[in-house]
Design a protein around this motif. Structure first.
Motif, PDB file in Angstrom:
ATOM      1  N   SER A 141      -5.946 -11.258 -15.033  1.00 46.40           N
ATOM      2  CA  SER A 141      -5.150 -11.726 -14.197  1.00 46.40           C
ATOM      3  C   SER A 141      -4.270 -10.547 -13.386  1.00 46.40           C
ATOM      4  N   ASP A 142      -4.192 -10.913 -12.451  1.00 44.92           N
ATOM      5  CA  ASP A 142      -3.989  -9.710 -10.794  1.00 44.92           C
ATOM      6  C   ASP A 142      -3.189  -9.944  -9.867  1.00 44.92           C
ATOM      7  N   PHE A 143      -1.922  -9.727 -10.449  1.00 48.49           N
ATOM      8  CA  PHE A 143      -0.609 -11.128  -9.737  1.00 48.49           C
ATOM      9  C   PHE A 143      -0.721 -10.994  -8.463  1.00 48.49           C
ATOM     10  N   GLN A 144      -0.889  -8.932  -8.559  1.00 47.89           N
ATOM     11  CA  GLN A 144      -0.434  -8.820  -7.283  1.00 47.89           C
ATOM     12  C   GLN A 144      -2.079  -8.999  -6.203  1.00 47.89           C
ATOM     13  N   LYS A 145      -3.051  -8.844  -6.547  1.00 46.38           N
ATOM     14  CA  LYS A 145      -4.469  -9.030  -5.421  1.00 46.38           C
ATOM     15  C   LYS A 145      -3.755 -10.585  -5.214  1.00 46.38           C
ATOM     16  N   THR A 146      -3.160 -10.976  -6.685  1.00 49.94           N
ATOM     17  CA  THR A 146      -3.228 -12.850  -5.680  1.00 49.94           C
ATOM     18  C   THR A 146      -2.270 -13.189  -4.628  1.00 49.94           C
ATOM     19  N   VAL A 147      -0.889 -11.913  -5.008  1.00 46.29           N
ATOM     20  CA  VAL A 147      -0.119 -12.620  -4.040  1.00 46.29           C
ATOM     21  C   VAL A 147      -0.667 -11.585  -2.411  1.00 46.29           C
ATOM     22  N   ASP A 148      -1.712 -10.877  -2.908  1.00 49.65           N
ATOM     23  CA  ASP A 148      -1.799 -10.177  -1.572  1.00 49.65           C
ATOM     24  C   ASP A 148      -2.708 -11.055  -0.392  1.00 49.65           C
ATOM     25  N   MET A 149      -3.467 -11.944  -1.604  1.00 46.35           N
ATOM     26  CA  MET A 149      -4.145 -12.271  -0.675  1.00 46.35           C
ATOM     27  C   MET A 149      -4.134 -13.677  -0.318  1.00 46.35           C
ATOM     28  N   ALA A 150      -2.597 -13.974  -0.850  1.00 51.77           N
ATOM     29  CA  ALA A 150      -1.937 -15.715  -0.607  1.00 51.77           C
ATOM     30  C   ALA A 150      -1.453 -15.343   0.760  1.00 51.77           C
ATOM     31  N   LYS A 151      -0.613 -13.658   1.004  1.00 49.55           N
ATOM     32  CA  LYS A 151       0.079 -13.286   2.212  1.00 49.55           C
ATOM     33  C   LYS A 151      -1.202 -13.357   3.406  1.00 49.55           C
ATOM     34  N   GLU A 152      -2.632 -12.163   2.942  1.00 50.93           N
ATOM     35  CA  GLU A 152      -3.085 -12.365   4.092  1.00 50.93           C
ATOM     36  C   GLU A 152      -3.978 -14.151   5.226  1.00 50.93           C
ATOM     37  N   MET A 644     -19.681 -17.024  13.983  1.00 47.88           N
ATOM     38  CA  MET A 644     -19.206 -16.807  12.122  1.00 47.88           C
ATOM     39  C   MET A 644     -17.948 -16.392  12.693  1.00 47.88           C
ATOM     40  N   ASP A 645     -17.269 -16.637  10.880  1.00 51.78           N
ATOM     41  CA  ASP A 645     -15.430 -16.466  11.757  1.00 51.78           C
ATOM     42  C   ASP A 645     -14.968 -16.077   9.915  1.00 51.78           C
ATOM     43  N   SER A 646     -13.805 -14.688  10.150  1.00 56.77           N
ATOM     44  CA  SER A 646     -13.645 -14.857   8.502  1.00 56.77           C
ATOM     45  C   SER A 646     -12.086 -14.966   8.271  1.00 56.77           C
ATOM     46  N   GLU A 647     -12.206 -15.131   7.180  1.00 58.26           N
ATOM     47  CA  GLU A 647     -10.322 -15.517   7.360  1.00 58.26           C
ATOM     48  C   GLU A 647     -10.032 -14.591   6.315  1.00 58.26           C
ATOM     49  N   GLY A 648      -9.954 -13.321   6.290  1.00 57.34           N
ATOM     50  CA  GLY A 648      -9.765 -12.468   4.954  1.00 57.34           C
ATOM     51  C   GLY A 648     -11.079 -12.304   4.519  1.00 57.34           C
ATOM     52  N   SER A 649     -10.927 -12.797   2.716  1.00 55.32           N
ATOM     53  CA  SER A 649     -11.656 -12.199   2.151  1.00 55.32           C
ATOM     54  C   SER A 649     -12.920 -13.986   2.256  1.00 55.32           C
ATOM     55  N   ILE A 650     -13.047 -14.890   3.096  1.00 57.41           N
ATOM     56  CA  ILE A 650     -13.173 -15.944   2.883  1.00 57.41           C
ATOM     57  C   ILE A 650     -14.270 -16.027   4.434  1.00 57.41           C
ATOM     58  N   GLN A 651     -15.445 -16.293   4.331  1.00 61.88           N
ATOM     59  CA  GLN A 651     -16.108 -16.964   5.999  1.00 61.88           C
ATOM     60  C   GLN A 651     -16.724 -18.160   5.819  1.00 61.88           C
ATOM     61  N   LYS A 652     -16.376 -17.801   7.327  1.00 62.60           N
ATOM     62  CA  LYS A 652     -17.363 -18.986   7.615  1.00 62.60           C
ATOM     63  C   LYS A 652     -18.241 -19.271   8.262  1.00 62.60           C
ATOM     64  N   ILE A 653     -19.247 -20.452   8.083  1.00 65.18           N
ATOM     65  CA  ILE A 653     -20.681 -20.244   9.564  1.00 65.18           C
ATOM     66  C   ILE A 653     -20.054 -21.383   9.899  1.00 65.18           C
ATOM     67  N   LYS A 654     -20.762 -21.681  11.517  1.00 61.87           N
ATOM     68  CA  LYS A 654     -21.155 -22.625  12.024  1.00 61.87           C
ATOM     69  C   LYS A 654     -22.219 -22.598  11.901  1.00 61.87           C
ATOM     70  N   ALA A 655     -22.705 -24.333  11.833  1.00 64.06           N
ATOM     71  CA  ALA A 655     -24.488 -23.914  11.990  1.00 64.06           C
ATOM     72  C   ALA A 655     -24.570 -25.356  12.674  1.00 64.06           C
ATOM     73  N   ILE A 656     -25.636 -25.687  13.331  1.00 62.55           N
ATOM     74  CA  ILE A 656     -26.720 -26.940  13.595  1.00 62.55           C
ATOM     75  C   ILE A 656     -28.132 -26.267  12.317  1.00 62.55           C
TER      76      ILE A 656
END
Ligand SMILES: Nc1nc2c(ncn2[C@@H]2O[C@H](COP(=O)(O)OP(=O)(O)O)[C@@H](O)[C@H]2O)c(=O)[nH]1
Ligand SMILES: [Mg+2]
Length: 707
Positions: A141-152, A644-656
């Motif tokens: 468990s890492d509460f601080q990381k969880t909060v940071d990620m949520a805020k980000e 490609m797009d990134s939202e924090g540590s989560i990435q998005k790829i658009k492709a055909i």
């Protein structure tokens, strides 16, 4: 069971990445409220929510379920949802009747791909949202990381209401910065002792308390004034401010729990009953585009959000009362069909169990039996009510398979079963494809389709299997070609004679007229399967009678529906009939149809034909770590990356990507990313297939024809 007034009802959708602890949290809340005497667990297969045998077997939620509890006079309806994207159908419908959402974060991982998807869904529905950091007892468990990620990810509106005294195995207390109290739990969980915040955590608690107060004040001017005046807000002012902030989605309060040790749920329920909105506090979209507020008086209205079926009971209809109150025996109207219907017995669901009630008030959720002709998304209301709610939006399918019956003569049985399944799970789409001569099932993932297969085999006793679905290709041409066919038959009786000359060319918007031909008549036909056929009568000197033109067109259309290359549909061609001959006795419509079909086929194959395949635009959401693997896999699938797009540590790829290459993609994506990635897809357009595939498809068609 008590009848709760609208103001004392809270409908909360439990959402979060698979395994974050939603079902366990629901179980804890119900137990802790005293609404159940037993606290079930996932491992013992004894939860109220995951009651289906398949859920017990897989130890996870597959179907949504509706639970309820009483917290000091407030009824909290919990809509537990499956976290796996495959079962998103029951997320869509839960969101439609929830008045707030509770997103559970696994504090081992913080914001996961599923968290993100749930967040987006709650955002689209403008749902006030509480965040819960669960599994704080885990060694990872890492509460601080969880909060940071949520805020980000979710912005500054994420505010800490609680933080853990300690994490990991030693977890036993929560510091609450709204109440400025510490809750210390007994070993077995349950009701905590209220203690003063220890000296060592005081400054941290004060800092977070001020942050909370300031966030609340920032979002409400009258509270801001009070805050400046007194330098503080009292608990009631904070509650009011939190509610407004939550309704505007400016504030997302964050709580702490350890669901499987029964710690933290009491305070959560207190907050839901004191602060989370009741059913009247939000505007809901109507079909007409207007909005509507649930009201407790006046004409009754209810919204059907789910249909299921149970042994010995038959069809069950889940609904939320939207206006007024409803009672057993009431006569109402289905606003979609205009049909009158009478309400049967009403029940309050607790997972699988149902308690009969005689009446339910606006805002409450119930279930009834045998409402004929009613589907999920229907509004059922009093005759003079004119509300009709916006239907539920289900996600677009991401996977398709074809069904094959192994026993003959079960076609009708299969079709009835599929009809029932579609009714119960509108995120499944059944397509009886004439073109492909297959029954195709579209779903949200391999797991989803396997559940359907399990149902077909076990519940409906059908001997079926999945096979690879064919691809709905399209065929077109790339250059002009002239063709000629003479159909002549002289075998006893009346003969058959017809001769046609066709000029076949690729059609496109703005194509110039044929100056070289004597165009007498043009028919522009928009094809059901996309694209056009332009049919021109250019006959000179009456060599073919006008009355044969429809038959000539018919012959062409017949071949266009069963293209020469793949048996799929042909599109975007212009065909000009410019010459031919007929015989005064032997010519008839059938003969001309045959002649034109044959001429069209020959001409088509000589006009540099091109096979087209469906291309889909896909969006993959994945944790950054897997970017490389997913990208190289996409390129091996003939994918063309759009961005490609990134939202924090989560990435998005658009492709055909061609549909053919998306076969089993959900499965591959899961195994590449340890189940953490998801994707959505949408038809984009038809595009040419590479030469080698075209050659293979044509060879296969030819060998099937000659077989
Ligand atoms: N350590 C720990 N495990 C938990 C906690 N809450 C739930 N679990 C476990 O996590 C797993 C997934 O829980 P479940 O309620 O099915 O999650 P869901 O998919 O979100 O409904 C189960 O094995 C639970 O026993 C918790 O607070 N701490
Ligand atoms: Mg669950």
């Amino acid at each position: 069971m008590k009848n709760y007034p609208t103001g004392k009802i809270r409908n909360v959708a439990l959402m979060g990445h698979a395994g974050s602890g939603k079902t366990t949290l629901a179980e804890t809340m119900i137990f802790e409220s005293g609404s159940s005497h037993k606290r079930g667990s996932i491992e013992k297969k004894s939860t109220l929510s995951d009651y289906h045998s398949l859920e017990k077997e897989k130890q996870k939620s597959i179907f949504g379920s509706v639970l309820n509890l009483d917290w000091r006079g407030t009824k909290i309806n919990l809509l537990d949802t499956p976290g796996t994207p495959d079962y998103w159908g029951h997320v869509s419908d839960s969101l439609h009747v929830a008045d707030s959402a509770m997103i559970v974060l696994n504090s081992e991982y913080g914001v996961e791909v599923g968290t993100e998807a749930f967040w987006k869904a709650a955002e689209r529905r403008k749902l006030p949202t509480i965040l819960v950091a669960n599994k704080l007892d885990s060694e990872q468990s890492d509460f601080q990381k969880t909060v940071d990620m949520a805020k980000e990810r979710f912005g500054r509106g994420v505010v800490i209401v609680q933080f853990p005294y300690s994490e990991g195995d030693d977890f036993h207390a929560i510091v609450d910065v709204l109440k400025m109290t510490m809750y210390e739990f007994p070993e077995a969980g349950g009701k905590p002792d209220k203690l003063p915040i220890p000296e060592s955590l005081k400054s941290q608690a004060e800092l977070l308390h001020n942050e909370l107060v300031e966030t609340i004040a920032e979002n409400d001017e009258s509270l801001l004034d009070l805050y400046f005046e007194h330098g503080e807000l009292d608990e009631y002012q904070m509650r009011d401010g939190l509610k407004i902030g939550m309704l505007n989605r400016d504030i997302f309060p964050l709580f702490c729990t350890v669901a499987d040790r029964n710690m933290g749920s009491g305070r959560l329920m207190g907050f839901i009953s004191n602060v989370s909105p009741d059913p009247t506090e939000r505007e809901l979209p109507l079909k007409s585009g207007d909005v509507h507020r649930v009201h407790s008086d006046g004409d009754p209205a209810m919204f059907v959000f789910r249909s299921t079926s149970e042994n010995h009971v038959g069809d069950l209809t889940y609904f939320k009362v939207m206006d007024g109150s409803i009672e057993h025996g009431m006569d109402l109207v289905n606003k979609r069909t205009g049909d009158s219907l009478r309400l049967g017995s009403l029940f309050v669901p607790q997972g699988e169990k149902r308690t009969e009630v005689s009446t339910l008030e606006a805002g409450d959720i119930g279930v009834t039996v045998k409402l004929k002709g009613v589907m999920s998304g229907d509004t059922i209301a009093g005759k003079s009510s004119d509300v009709e709610f916006e239907p539920i939006k289900y996600p677009e399918p991401t996977i398709r398979v074809a069904l094959q019956l192994l026993n003959e003569g079960e076609e009708d049985k299969l079709s009835n079963a599929l009809h029932q399944i579609e009714k119960e799970d509108p995120s499944i789409r059944v397509e009886h494809s004439q073109e492909l001569q297959q029954t195709i099932l579209h779903g949200l993932g391999e797991e989803h389709l396997n559940v359907i297969l399990h149902e077909l085999q076990n519940r409906f006793n059908l001997n079926v299997q999945f096979i690879t679905p064919r691809i709905p290709y399209r065929e077109t041409i790339t250059k002009r070609s002239d063709a000629h066919y003479k159909h002549k038959k002289q075998s006893g009786g009346a003969g058959q004679f017809a001769e046609v000359y066709l000029s076949i060319e690729p059609w496109y918007e703005g194509i110039p007229d044929r100056k070289d031909l004597n165009v007498r008549d043009v028919q522009e036909i928009t094809l059901d399967w996309g694209g056009k056929l332009v049919f021109q009568n250019c006959i000179v000197g009456g060599v073919i009678d006008n009355r044969f033109m429809p038959a000539i067109l018919k012959g062409i259309m017949e071949k266009m529906e069963n293209g020469p290359m793949s048996g799929c549909r042909v599109r975007d061609v212009r065909v000009s009939v410019y010459d031919g001959s007929m015989h005064s006795v032997d010519s008839n419509e059938a003969a001309f149809k045959t002649a034109s079909l044959m001429a069209f086929k020959d001409g088509f194959l000589q006009a540099s034909p091109q096979l087209l395949e469906p291309l889909y635009e896909i969006e993959v959401t994945l944790p950054a770590d897997y970017m490389g693997d997913v990208m190289s896999d996409l390129s091996s699938r003939r994918g063309q990356i759009l961005g490609m797009d990134s939202e924090g540590s989560i990435q998005k790829i658009k492709a055909i990507v061609p549909l053919q290459e998306l076969d089993k993609y959900t499965t591959r994506l899961k195994s590449m990313t340890q189940g953490s990635a998801t994707y959505t897809r949408q038809f984009h357009e038809y595009g040419p297939v590479p030469h080698d595939i075209q050659k293979r498809v044509m060879e296969e068609t030819l060998s099937a024809e000659t077989a």
